[in-house]
Design a protein around this motif. Structure first.
Motif, PDB file in Angstrom:
ATOM      1  N   ALA A  74       0.898  -0.767   0.548  1.00 40.56           N
ATOM      2  CA  ALA A  74      -0.036   0.225  -0.054  1.00 40.56           C
ATOM      3  C   ALA A  74       1.052   1.145   0.147  1.00 40.56           C
ATOM      4  CB  ALA A  74      -0.474  -0.100   0.653  1.00 40.56           C
ATOM      5  N   GLU A  75       2.197   1.047   0.620  1.00 39.98           N
ATOM      6  CA  GLU A  75       2.884   2.480   0.916  1.00 39.98           C
ATOM      7  C   GLU A  75       3.533   2.250  -0.646  1.00 39.98           C
ATOM      8  OE1 GLU A  75       5.870   1.973   4.463  1.00 39.98           O
ATOM      9  OE2 GLU A  75       4.668   2.219   5.424  1.00 39.98           O
ATOM     10  N   GLU A  76       3.816   1.358  -1.058  1.00 38.88           N
ATOM     11  CA  GLU A  76       4.250   1.415  -2.762  1.00 38.88           C
ATOM     12  C   GLU A  76       3.288   2.448  -3.534  1.00 38.88           C
ATOM     13  OE1 GLU A  76       7.948   1.368  -4.165  1.00 38.88           O
ATOM     14  OE2 GLU A  76       7.148   0.376  -2.159  1.00 38.88           O
ATOM     15  N   LYS A  77       2.797   2.168  -3.540  1.00 38.44           N
ATOM     16  CA  LYS A  77       1.289   2.363  -4.601  1.00 38.44           C
ATOM     17  C   LYS A  77       0.785   4.331  -3.962  1.00 38.44           C
ATOM     18  CE  LYS A  77      -1.317   2.752  -7.014  1.00 38.44           C
ATOM     19  NZ  LYS A  77      -1.177   2.063  -8.597  1.00 38.44           N
ATOM     20  N   ALA A  78       0.946   4.854  -2.604  1.00 41.69           N
ATOM     21  CA  ALA A  78       0.864   5.745  -2.407  1.00 41.69           C
ATOM     22  C   ALA A  78       1.816   6.392  -2.504  1.00 41.69           C
ATOM     23  CB  ALA A  78       0.545   5.826  -0.572  1.00 41.69           C
ATOM     24  N   ILE A  79       3.172   5.958  -2.432  1.00 38.80           N
ATOM     25  CA  ILE A  79       4.603   6.887  -3.140  1.00 38.80           C
ATOM     26  C   ILE A  79       4.371   6.670  -4.299  1.00 38.80           C
ATOM     27  CG2 ILE A  79       7.093   6.287  -3.525  1.00 38.80           C
ATOM     28  CD1 ILE A  79       6.596   4.985  -0.917  1.00 38.80           C
ATOM     29  N   GLU A  80       4.113   5.888  -4.788  1.00 39.82           N
ATOM     30  CA  GLU A  80       4.043   6.011  -7.186  1.00 39.82           C
ATOM     31  C   GLU A  80       2.741   6.923  -6.788  1.00 39.82           C
ATOM     32  OE1 GLU A  80       1.805   3.303 -10.144  1.00 39.82           O
ATOM     33  OE2 GLU A  80       3.123   1.826  -8.425  1.00 39.82           O
ATOM     34  N   VAL A  81       1.471   7.215  -6.446  1.00 45.91           N
ATOM     35  CA  VAL A  81       0.676   8.579  -7.289  1.00 45.91           C
ATOM     36  C   VAL A  81       1.452   9.178  -6.425  1.00 45.91           C
ATOM     37  CG1 VAL A  81      -1.537   9.251  -5.867  1.00 45.91           C
ATOM     38  CG2 VAL A  81      -0.969   6.808  -6.228  1.00 45.91           C
ATOM     39  N   PHE A  82       2.028   9.165  -5.544  1.00 49.40           N
ATOM     40  CA  PHE A  82       2.483  10.913  -4.493  1.00 49.40           C
ATOM     41  C   PHE A  82       3.351  11.393  -5.661  1.00 49.40           C
ATOM     42  CE2 PHE A  82       4.288  13.001  -0.876  1.00 49.40           C
ATOM     43  CZ  PHE A  82       4.844  14.538  -1.327  1.00 49.40           C
ATOM     44  N   ASP A 110       2.692   8.706   6.452  1.00 44.99           N
ATOM     45  CA  ASP A 110       2.057   7.251   6.915  1.00 44.99           C
ATOM     46  C   ASP A 110       2.709   5.759   6.066  1.00 44.99           C
ATOM     47  OD1 ASP A 110       0.117   8.219   9.166  1.00 44.99           O
ATOM     48  OD2 ASP A 110      -1.593   7.689   7.077  1.00 44.99           O
ATOM     49  N   VAL A 111       3.763   6.382   4.891  1.00 46.71           N
ATOM     50  CA  VAL A 111       4.769   5.892   3.982  1.00 46.71           C
ATOM     51  C   VAL A 111       5.996   5.850   4.738  1.00 46.71           C
ATOM     52  CG1 VAL A 111       3.285   5.914   2.634  1.00 46.71           C
ATOM     53  CG2 VAL A 111       5.283   6.766   2.342  1.00 46.71           C
ATOM     54  N   SER A 112       7.131   4.756   4.299  1.00 43.72           N
ATOM     55  CA  SER A 112       8.376   4.740   5.076  1.00 43.72           C
ATOM     56  C   SER A 112       8.950   6.309   4.682  1.00 43.72           C
ATOM     57  CB  SER A 112       9.426   3.630   4.455  1.00 43.72           C
ATOM     58  OG  SER A 112      10.091   3.639   3.849  1.00 43.72           O
ATOM     59  N   GLN A 113       9.576   6.071   5.260  1.00 42.02           N
ATOM     60  CA  GLN A 113      10.156   8.660   5.101  1.00 42.02           C
ATOM     61  C   GLN A 113      11.157   8.262   3.872  1.00 42.02           C
ATOM     62  OE1 GLN A 113       8.026  11.787   5.441  1.00 42.02           O
ATOM     63  NE2 GLN A 113       6.815   9.705   5.722  1.00 42.02           N
ATOM     64  N   LYS A 114      11.786   7.035   4.039  1.00 41.89           N
ATOM     65  CA  LYS A 114      13.235   6.871   3.135  1.00 41.89           C
ATOM     66  C   LYS A 114      12.836   6.437   2.088  1.00 41.89           C
ATOM     67  CE  LYS A 114      17.466   3.555   3.513  1.00 41.89           C
ATOM     68  NZ  LYS A 114      17.189   3.546   2.446  1.00 41.89           N
ATOM     69  N   ARG A 115      11.917   5.698   1.377  1.00 41.26           N
ATOM     70  CA  ARG A 115      11.372   5.359   1.062  1.00 41.26           C
ATOM     71  C   ARG A 115      11.296   6.043  -0.441  1.00 41.26           C
ATOM     72  NH1 ARG A 115      12.581   3.528  -3.704  1.00 41.26           N
ATOM     73  NH2 ARG A 115      10.590   2.503  -5.408  1.00 41.26           N
ATOM     74  N   LEU A 116       9.747   6.689   0.530  1.00 40.65           N
ATOM     75  CA  LEU A 116       9.356   7.925  -0.158  1.00 40.65           C
ATOM     76  C   LEU A 116      10.837   9.129  -0.448  1.00 40.65           C
ATOM     77  CD1 LEU A 116       6.804   9.615  -0.758  1.00 40.65           C
ATOM     78  CD2 LEU A 116       6.996  11.047   1.679  1.00 40.65           C
ATOM     79  N   ASP A 117      11.308   9.040  -0.076  1.00 40.20           N
ATOM     80  CA  ASP A 117      12.708   9.819   0.182  1.00 40.20           C
ATOM     81  C   ASP A 117      13.448   9.881  -1.785  1.00 40.20           C
ATOM     82  OD1 ASP A 117      12.334  12.151   2.113  1.00 40.20           O
ATOM     83  OD2 ASP A 117      13.558  11.347   3.538  1.00 40.20           O
ATOM     84  N   GLU A 118      13.428   8.610  -1.511  1.00 42.40           N
ATOM     85  CA  GLU A 118      14.683   8.016  -2.499  1.00 42.40           C
ATOM     86  C   GLU A 118      13.198   8.515  -3.647  1.00 42.40           C
ATOM     87  OE1 GLU A 118      16.480   4.398  -0.103  1.00 42.40           O
ATOM     88  OE2 GLU A 118      14.757   4.036  -1.364  1.00 42.40           O
ATOM     89  N   SER A 119      12.128   8.058  -3.408  1.00 47.26           N
ATOM     90  CA  SER A 119      11.307   8.464  -5.174  1.00 47.26           C
ATOM     91  C   SER A 119      11.142   9.740  -5.122  1.00 47.26           C
ATOM     92  CB  SER A 119      10.180   7.122  -4.460  1.00 47.26           C
ATOM     93  OG  SER A 119       9.879   6.544  -5.464  1.00 47.26           O
ATOM     94  N   LEU A 120      10.384  10.234  -4.773  1.00 42.45           N
ATOM     95  CA  LEU A 120      10.857  11.640  -4.991  1.00 42.45           C
ATOM     96  C   LEU A 120      12.151  12.407  -5.398  1.00 42.45           C
ATOM     97  CD1 LEU A 120       8.241  12.761  -2.260  1.00 42.45           C
ATOM     98  CD2 LEU A 120       7.396  11.870  -3.922  1.00 42.45           C
TER      99      LEU A 120
END
Length: 743
Positions: A318-326, A490-500
């Motif tokens: 779910a986090e991966e999908k949310a990060i993908e959308v963001f 609510d998602v992994s901040q490390k993964r979010l930062d990397e993706s963004l």
């Protein structure tokens, strides 16, 4: 692409060093390349070449743009998938070697176990195989082993056809070791076997899969009388495999805020049957005991552990999908069309402290700062109008940009009234999402840029600039503060930062950067340039004046040959010595361009001329590439760049919708047609700015007459769309919209 669930390795575990021969390294590398090619369905040769380029220190934007022949024109997303899988699989191989060594040190490594570990394709599989050999904290099984009950457990496990369990257990009664009777010995042996079963890799994998496929997630309210945004989950259930990502994250948040109780229900009969089949061999006096062991192993050990793992895997997906959308929303926001050639008045609205104003010229340079008080409690409307008119006349303001924060709608009404009074010039306004403006305004970067201004004044400048050049301004803000996601906290901040960060880098390099005007923030996202090099470039520019040639970059301290190779093609000089420096053509291809112009009998000074454009349109890249000694993909890019030097790819996108009057929610009626700008896209629809206080929602079911799998298949952030009012909820201030044209 969904990532495998990560497995936490105990920090106190001794990490063994395994010597790996060159032959082993080659075999591992070959195995990794084959797996990546298979997973991503890409030719093995392209994967191997890409991995080689990455290992040489090349960046993804550079490889995607300037090494197309080598990779077969793989795009940035494919390259990133390769990079991520490469990192994961290399870490996986390291962990395999580590686990093999740790088990071998215990003298328990068998050929079968080694083969199982080596053939594992996920980290979870490796950890499942290692689980029985990992040092554990004190457990009921470890206590039983300390009491010397392992031989009894082994006797039960062998399932003798004859014998008496009580009599056998009596042999292990030992007061000194704390075994007071036969029943106590039997229970200890059962504890040992239960842990053994719960640690069995095959059983764990089956139970995990069964739980995911057959499990039902149930939620209920801790206090049904309490009003909250989670009321739809006060008595809710849904199969685990069908739960959409946004619902998983909402339930998680409700549980974390102690509003919801969450449970995972699984049909246990099939699990008991499966485990029994793995254990029972036939008639035996210990059969009932082993049946009890399997039930205890599942209920006490397996069920809680597997539930955590399944919910963790659900959350991760779910986090991966949310990060993908963001990430996709962020990319579209960054690449919105810039509004060029306009003098803009930026307004940071407020009540008590007044509206901060900032006039910026068409290059984003701050011309004047002011403050007015047109909103409550001050209501100095006449005085504010005079101040606005003075600034508009003095600088020839054409656009007023208002932040959407506190007092934005009162300020909008004031601006609309003001525009209606001004007849001498065409004046329009726009509400912009000011998310992140305050973050930038309080940052060290803003303090350096505008040391004499306060936070709100800097914010007004940022609001004006983000209309003129969204990319250049928004890169100054931490990506996750820009506010175009769902559940981003609510998602992994490390993964979010990397993706963004990847998205920002991709957007910056896609557009290109003016070497003589770019801030250090913008330069730091250029391929091959880190924050230190970015500051060095700006410092060199300040000390030596404008860059007139890309080659001058080589004089910037610490910018070596590799960094130059990676970044130079993405940096533009608009009025330099060499006109090619204002194109995406890499200097390594300049000789090709020189030869091309000789073939066409033209001078480089004719770059951008209609004559050159006409000639280039009739060339056949496939034939010409042989003559020029260059690959067809690279030649196509060169020809495209020569036809449109200095091109900004964002210019082809929709411009924002400008307004001159205010629309109130009370003005809306079902069926009314409106123009709006997509502000955010989420799993269940899209929010559209139609000029009222709150954005209207186009539910996924209203996006198209055809089936829509995900809203992003239809709309993107920044799109200008035609919508029709579906319903209006005045009490909640909500508006439902549709993109289906009414019959």
């Amino acid at each position: 692409m969904v990532k495998e669930q990560s497995v936490q390795i105990p920090a106190d575990e001794v990490r063994a060093v395994v010597e790996v021969t060159e032959e082993m390294k080659a075999a591992i590398q070959e195995r990794i390349l084959k797996q990546i090619a298979s997973e991503l369905q890409l030719p093995a040769g392209r994967v191997k070449t890409t991995v080689g380029l990455l290992d040489e220190g090349n960046t993804i934007p550079f490889i995607a743009r300037y090494r197309k022949e080598m990779t077969g024109e793989l795009d940035e997303n494919q390259l990133r998938d390769i990079e991520e899988r490469l990192s994961y699989l290399r870490n996986l191989e390291d962990r395999k070697l580590e686990v093999i060594r740790l088990i071998d040190d215990q003298g328990k490594l068998t050929d079968e176990l080694r083969k199982g570990i080596e053939q594992a394709v996920k980290l979870q599989e490796v950890e499942d195989l290692y689980r029985p050999y990992r040092q554990k904290r004190k457990t009921r099984a470890s206590v039983a082993k300390e009491k010397g009950l392992e031989p009894l457990a082994e006797w039960i496990w062998k399932q003798p056809k004859q014998g008496d369990l009580q009599a056998e257990a009596a042999k292990y009664i030992n007061g000194d070791k704390g075994v007071g009777g036969a029943e106590e010995a039997i229970q200890g042996a059962m504890d040992i076997l239960a842990e053994q079963l719960a640690d069995d890799a095959k059983i764990r994998a089956w139970v995990r899969r069964h739980t995911f496929e057959q499990g039902i997630l149930r939620t209920e309210a801790k206090n049904a009388e309490q009003e909250s945004v989670y009321e739809m989950y006060y008595a809710y259930q849904e199969p685990v495999r069908k739960l959409p990502p946004h619902r998983i994250l909402a339930i998680n948040r409700g549980e974390r805020e102690e509003v919801l109780k969450v449970a995972l229900d699984v049909p246990v009969e099939r699990i008991h049957d499966y485990m029994a089949k793995q254990v029972l061999k036939g008639p035996s006096p210990v059969r009932e005991t082993l049946m009890a062991v399997t039930e205890d192993a599942y209920k006490r050990l397996l069920s809680p552990s597997v539930e955590r793992e399944v919910r963790g895997e659900m959350t991760e997906k779910a986090e991966e999908k949310a990060i993908e959308v963001f990430a996709e929303n962020l990319r579209n926001l960054l690449l919105q069309a810039p509004v060029k050639g306009k003098v803009v008045l930026g307004v940071d609205p407020a009540y008590r402290t007044g509206c901060k104003l900032a006039v910026v010229d068409d290059t984003g340079k701050m011309l004047e700062i002011a403050v007015t008080y047109p909103t409550p409690p001050n209501n100095k409307v006449a005085e504010a109008k005079e101040k606005f008119k003075k600034l508009i006349d003095k600088y020839g303001v054409e656009l007023i940009v208002i932040g959407n924060g506190t007092a934005s709608r009162e300020t909008e009404q004031f601006v609309a009234d003001l525009i209606s009074e001004i007849k001498t010039r065409k004046l329009q306004y726009l509400i912009v999402n000011e998310a992140g403006a305050s973050v930038y305004s309080a940052s060290k970067l803003a303090q350096v840029e505008f040391p004499d201004l306060d936070v709100a004044e800097r914010s007004a400048i940022s609001i004006a600039r983000r209309l003129q050049d969204p990319l250049a301004e928004l890169v100054k803000i931490e990506p996750k503060a820009i506010g175009v996601g769902q559940y981003q906290h609510d998602v992994s901040q490390k993964r979010l930062d990397e993706s963004l960060t990847f998205v920002v880098e991709s957007a910056v390099n896609h557009v290109g950067v003016d070497l003589n005007t770019a801030s250090a923030s913008l330069l730091s996202y250029v391929s091959g340039v880190n924050s230190t090099l970015a500051k060095n470039i700006v410092k060199y520019r300040d000390e030596n004046g404008k860059f007139t040639d890309r080659k001058q970059l080589q004089k910037v301290p610490r910018l070596g040959a590799k960094a130059f190779e990676q970044c130079v093609g993405f940096l533009r000089i608009s009025d330099g010595k060499n006109q090619l420096d204002n194109t995406p053509i890499h200097p390594e291809s300049y000789p090709v361009v020189d030869q091309l112009f000789r073939e066409l009998k033209l001078e480089l000074s004719q770059l951008g001329s209609q004559q050159l454009k006409d000639m280039l349109q009739h060339l056949q890249p496939e034939e010409l590439s042989v003559k020029l000694g260059v690959g067809v993909p690279t030649l196509r890019d060169i020809l495209d760049s020569l036809q449109r030097p200095g091109r900004d790819p964002r210019d082809e996108l929709d411009a924002p919708v400008f307004r001159t009057d205010v629309l109130q929610i009370e003005d809306l009626t079902p069926g009314m047609e409106l123009q709006g700008t997509v502000r955010n896209v989420i799993d269940f629809g899209a929010f559209v700015d139609i000029g009222i206080k709150n954005d209207g929602l186009v539910h996924i079911s209203q996006l198209s007459n055809s089936f829509v799998k995900h809203p992003m298949d239809v709309v993107s952030v920044g799109d200008v769309v035609t919508v029709w009012v579906l319903n209006v909820d005045l009490k909640k201030g909500r508006v439902g919209l549709t993109m289906k044209k009414p019959q």
